[in-house]
Every structure is written in structure tokens, then in C-alpha cells.
Design a protein around this motif. Structure first.
Motif, PDB file in Angstrom:
ATOM      1  N   GLY A   1       0.940  -0.941   0.001  1.00 47.46           N
ATOM      2  CA  GLY A   1       0.122  -0.113   0.244  1.00 47.46           C
ATOM      3  C   GLY A   1       1.004   1.098  -0.608  1.00 47.46           C
ATOM      4  O   GLY A   1       0.299   2.243   0.227  1.00 47.46           O
ATOM      5  N   GLU A   2       2.135   1.139  -0.098  1.00 48.36           N
ATOM      6  CA  GLU A   2       2.940   2.931  -0.566  1.00 48.36           C
ATOM      7  C   GLU A   2       2.818   3.199  -1.815  1.00 48.36           C
ATOM      8  O   GLU A   2       2.964   1.810  -2.723  1.00 48.36           O
ATOM      9  CB  GLU A   2       4.463   2.493   0.126  1.00 48.36           C
ATOM     10  CG  GLU A   2       4.458   1.669   1.723  1.00 48.36           C
ATOM     11  CD  GLU A   2       5.858   1.797   1.296  1.00 48.36           C
ATOM     12  OE1 GLU A   2       6.888   1.303   0.617  1.00 48.36           O
ATOM     13  OE2 GLU A   2       6.374   2.382   2.886  1.00 48.36           O
ATOM     14  N   GLN A   3       2.511   3.963  -1.441  1.00 47.25           N
ATOM     15  CA  GLN A   3       2.813   5.060  -3.390  1.00 47.25           C
ATOM     16  C   GLN A   3       4.207   4.134  -3.809  1.00 47.25           C
ATOM     17  O   GLN A   3       5.452   4.203  -3.276  1.00 47.25           O
ATOM     18  CB  GLN A   3       2.830   6.423  -2.867  1.00 47.25           C
ATOM     19  CG  GLN A   3       3.495   7.215  -4.157  1.00 47.25           C
ATOM     20  CD  GLN A   3       2.894   8.828  -3.974  1.00 47.25           C
ATOM     21  OE1 GLN A   3       3.499   9.138  -3.175  1.00 47.25           O
ATOM     22  NE2 GLN A   3       2.333   9.229  -4.509  1.00 47.25           N
ATOM     23  N   ASN A   4       4.364   3.929  -4.552  1.00 55.08           N
ATOM     24  CA  ASN A   4       5.494   3.735  -5.906  1.00 55.08           C
ATOM     25  C   ASN A   4       5.695   3.674  -7.638  1.00 55.08           C
ATOM     26  O   ASN A   4       4.406   4.502  -7.365  1.00 55.08           O
ATOM     27  CB  ASN A   4       5.260   2.122  -5.535  1.00 55.08           C
ATOM     28  CG  ASN A   4       4.344   1.573  -6.445  1.00 55.08           C
ATOM     29  OD1 ASN A   4       4.112   1.366  -7.745  1.00 55.08           O
ATOM     30  ND2 ASN A   4       3.314   0.934  -5.061  1.00 55.08           N
ATOM     31  N   TRP A   5       6.836   3.445  -7.883  1.00 53.31           N
ATOM     32  CA  TRP A   5       6.891   4.309  -9.378  1.00 53.31           C
ATOM     33  C   TRP A   5       5.881   3.249  -9.913  1.00 53.31           C
ATOM     34  O   TRP A   5       4.985   3.824 -11.384  1.00 53.31           O
ATOM     35  CB  TRP A   5       8.211   3.909 -10.037  1.00 53.31           C
ATOM     36  CG  TRP A   5       8.280   1.723 -10.247  1.00 53.31           C
ATOM     37  CD1 TRP A   5       9.146   1.295  -9.106  1.00 53.31           C
ATOM     38  CD2 TRP A   5       8.452   1.722 -11.073  1.00 53.31           C
ATOM     39  NE1 TRP A   5       9.223  -0.097  -9.748  1.00 53.31           N
ATOM     40  CE2 TRP A   5       8.938   0.384 -11.253  1.00 53.31           C
ATOM     41  CE3 TRP A   5       7.414   1.825 -12.670  1.00 53.31           C
ATOM     42  CZ2 TRP A   5       8.849  -0.442 -11.863  1.00 53.31           C
ATOM     43  CZ3 TRP A   5       8.095   0.779 -13.564  1.00 53.31           C
ATOM     44  CH2 TRP A   5       8.749  -0.426 -13.558  1.00 53.31           C
ATOM     45  N   ILE A   6       4.809   2.281  -9.659  1.00 45.72           N
ATOM     46  CA  ILE A   6       4.158   1.754 -11.047  1.00 45.72           C
ATOM     47  C   ILE A   6       3.034   2.274 -11.073  1.00 45.72           C
ATOM     48  O   ILE A   6       2.488   2.350 -12.122  1.00 45.72           O
ATOM     49  CB  ILE A   6       4.500  -0.051 -10.496  1.00 45.72           C
ATOM     50  CG1 ILE A   6       5.189  -0.259 -10.551  1.00 45.72           C
ATOM     51  CG2 ILE A   6       2.554  -0.617 -11.491  1.00 45.72           C
ATOM     52  CD1 ILE A   6       5.414  -2.193 -10.302  1.00 45.72           C
ATOM     53  N   ASP A   7       2.113   2.742  -9.448  1.00 50.74           N
ATOM     54  CA  ASP A   7       1.240   3.184  -9.917  1.00 50.74           C
ATOM     55  C   ASP A   7       1.162   4.759  -9.910  1.00 50.74           C
ATOM     56  O   ASP A   7       0.331   5.319 -10.470  1.00 50.74           O
ATOM     57  CB  ASP A   7       0.929   3.113  -7.992  1.00 50.74           C
ATOM     58  CG  ASP A   7       0.584   2.478  -7.728  1.00 50.74           C
ATOM     59  OD1 ASP A   7       0.138   1.379  -8.668  1.00 50.74           O
ATOM     60  OD2 ASP A   7       0.040   1.870  -6.209  1.00 50.74           O
TER      61      ASP A   7
ATOM     62  N   THR B   1      10.729   5.576   0.175  1.00 50.88           N
ATOM     63  CA  THR B   1      12.093   4.792   1.126  1.00 50.88           C
ATOM     64  C   THR B   1      12.501   3.464   0.176  1.00 50.88           C
ATOM     65  O   THR B   1      13.758   3.998   0.429  1.00 50.88           O
ATOM     66  CB  THR B   1      11.829   4.872   2.661  1.00 50.88           C
ATOM     67  OG1 THR B   1      10.871   5.817   3.256  1.00 50.88           O
ATOM     68  CG2 THR B   1      13.453   4.563   3.119  1.00 50.88           C
ATOM     69  N   THR B   2      11.964   2.430   0.759  1.00 47.32           N
ATOM     70  CA  THR B   2      12.390   1.460   0.020  1.00 47.32           C
ATOM     71  C   THR B   2      13.133   1.580  -1.942  1.00 47.32           C
ATOM     72  O   THR B   2      14.410   1.451  -1.886  1.00 47.32           O
ATOM     73  CB  THR B   2      12.235   0.064  -0.113  1.00 47.32           C
ATOM     74  OG1 THR B   2      11.057  -0.253   1.081  1.00 47.32           O
ATOM     75  CG2 THR B   2      12.378  -1.317  -0.173  1.00 47.32           C
ATOM     76  N   GLU B   3      11.794   2.508  -2.000  1.00 41.25           N
ATOM     77  CA  GLU B   3      12.589   2.957  -3.536  1.00 41.25           C
ATOM     78  C   GLU B   3      14.015   3.228  -3.937  1.00 41.25           C
ATOM     79  O   GLU B   3      15.187   3.339  -4.731  1.00 41.25           O
ATOM     80  CB  GLU B   3      11.801   3.241  -4.680  1.00 41.25           C
ATOM     81  CG  GLU B   3      10.327   2.331  -4.626  1.00 41.25           C
ATOM     82  CD  GLU B   3       9.425   3.038  -5.780  1.00 41.25           C
ATOM     83  OE1 GLU B   3       8.689   1.815  -6.248  1.00 41.25           O
ATOM     84  OE2 GLU B   3       9.274   3.792  -5.263  1.00 41.25           O
ATOM     85  N   ARG B   4      13.765   4.520  -2.917  1.00 42.09           N
ATOM     86  CA  ARG B   4      15.195   5.513  -3.274  1.00 42.09           C
ATOM     87  C   ARG B   4      16.561   4.536  -2.352  1.00 42.09           C
ATOM     88  O   ARG B   4      17.458   4.985  -3.051  1.00 42.09           O
ATOM     89  CB  ARG B   4      14.724   6.519  -2.108  1.00 42.09           C
ATOM     90  CG  ARG B   4      16.004   7.810  -2.172  1.00 42.09           C
ATOM     91  CD  ARG B   4      15.199   9.280  -2.233  1.00 42.09           C
ATOM     92  NE  ARG B   4      14.177   9.532  -2.786  1.00 42.09           N
ATOM     93  CZ  ARG B   4      13.780   9.727  -3.941  1.00 42.09           C
ATOM     94  NH1 ARG B   4      14.914  10.121  -4.302  1.00 42.09           N
ATOM     95  NH2 ARG B   4      12.538  10.637  -4.024  1.00 42.09           N
TER      96      ARG B   4
END
Length: 122
Positions: A19-25, A61-64
Motif C-alpha cells: 500500500g505504499e506509493q510506488n513508481w508503478i502506481d 523509502t525502499t525505492e529511494r
């Protein structure tokens, strides 16, 4: 780059699952085919090692954190590459200097022994 692209996609998919904001969404890539999403991930991974840019960027945070680790890895890899080239050029210069020194010593020896110019040029 395939591995980085795959990891980037998995991280985005994981963010989506929790449910985190991510590059796919954010980029509305969830409506695209898996192939398109993979190629987009591959494009992202390639832009991390070149001056190129693209619209896909980290959104949690994980993506960054992953993006920063990839950049540091690229920096280390590029520095290693430059160091290797520098080392090779230094070795070539050293070989050239050694050869020049040997020719200088030979000319000096021939001059001191008063060897004829005709014989010297052979």
C-alpha cells in the motif's frame, strides 16, 4: 542490467502490495503489460549508469534506498574502470620511458667508444 531492472520492478511491486506509493502506481504502469513494465524497469536501470534521464523515479523509502545503492555501485564500478585505464596508461608510459633510456644509454656507449656513424645507424 537485467538483474537491476528485475529488482527495481520487484521493489515497486512490493510497495504496491503493502500500500505504499510506488513508481508503478504513480506512473500508471499497473495498467500496462508485464513486458512494458519490464522494459520500463530496464530503461530505468540503464539511466542509472548514463547521463540520460526518464520520468520513472523512486516514490518511497525502499525505492529511494535501492536507487542510492545502485548509484553508489555505479560510482564504484566507474571509478574502478577509470583506475584500470589509468594503471594501463602508466605501465605503457613506464615501458616507453625504459625503452628511451635504453636507447640513450646505447647512443652514449657508441659515442664514448667512438663507433662510426655508419655502424651506429645499423
Amino acid at each position: 542490467n537485467h538483474i537491476l531492472a528485475s529488482l527495481w520492478y520487484v521493489i515497486g511491486d512490493f510497495g504496491k502490495a503493502i500500500g505504499e506509493q510506488n513508481w508503478i502506481d504513480v506512473g500508471s504502469f499497473d495498467q500496462e503489460s508485464v513486458g512494458y513494465r519490464y522494459v520500463t524497469s530496464l530503461h530505468w536501470s540503464l539511466t542509472q549508469f548514463t547521463p540520460a534521464s526518464m520520468d520513472v523515479q523512486p516514490h518511497n523509502t525502499t525505492e529511494r534506498t535501492f536507487a542510492v545503492m545502485v548509484l553508489v555501485f555505479g560510482l564504484v564500478l566507474f571509478s574502478s574502470f577509470v583506475s584500470s585505464i589509468t594503471n594501463s596508461m602508466t605501465q605503457l608510459r613506464s615501458l616507453s620511458d625504459n625503452q628511451s633510456k635504453q636507447f640513450w644509454l646505447l647512443r652514449r656507449y657508441l659515442s664514448q667508444r667512438q663507433i662510426s656513424k655508419q655502424l651506429t645507424f645499423r
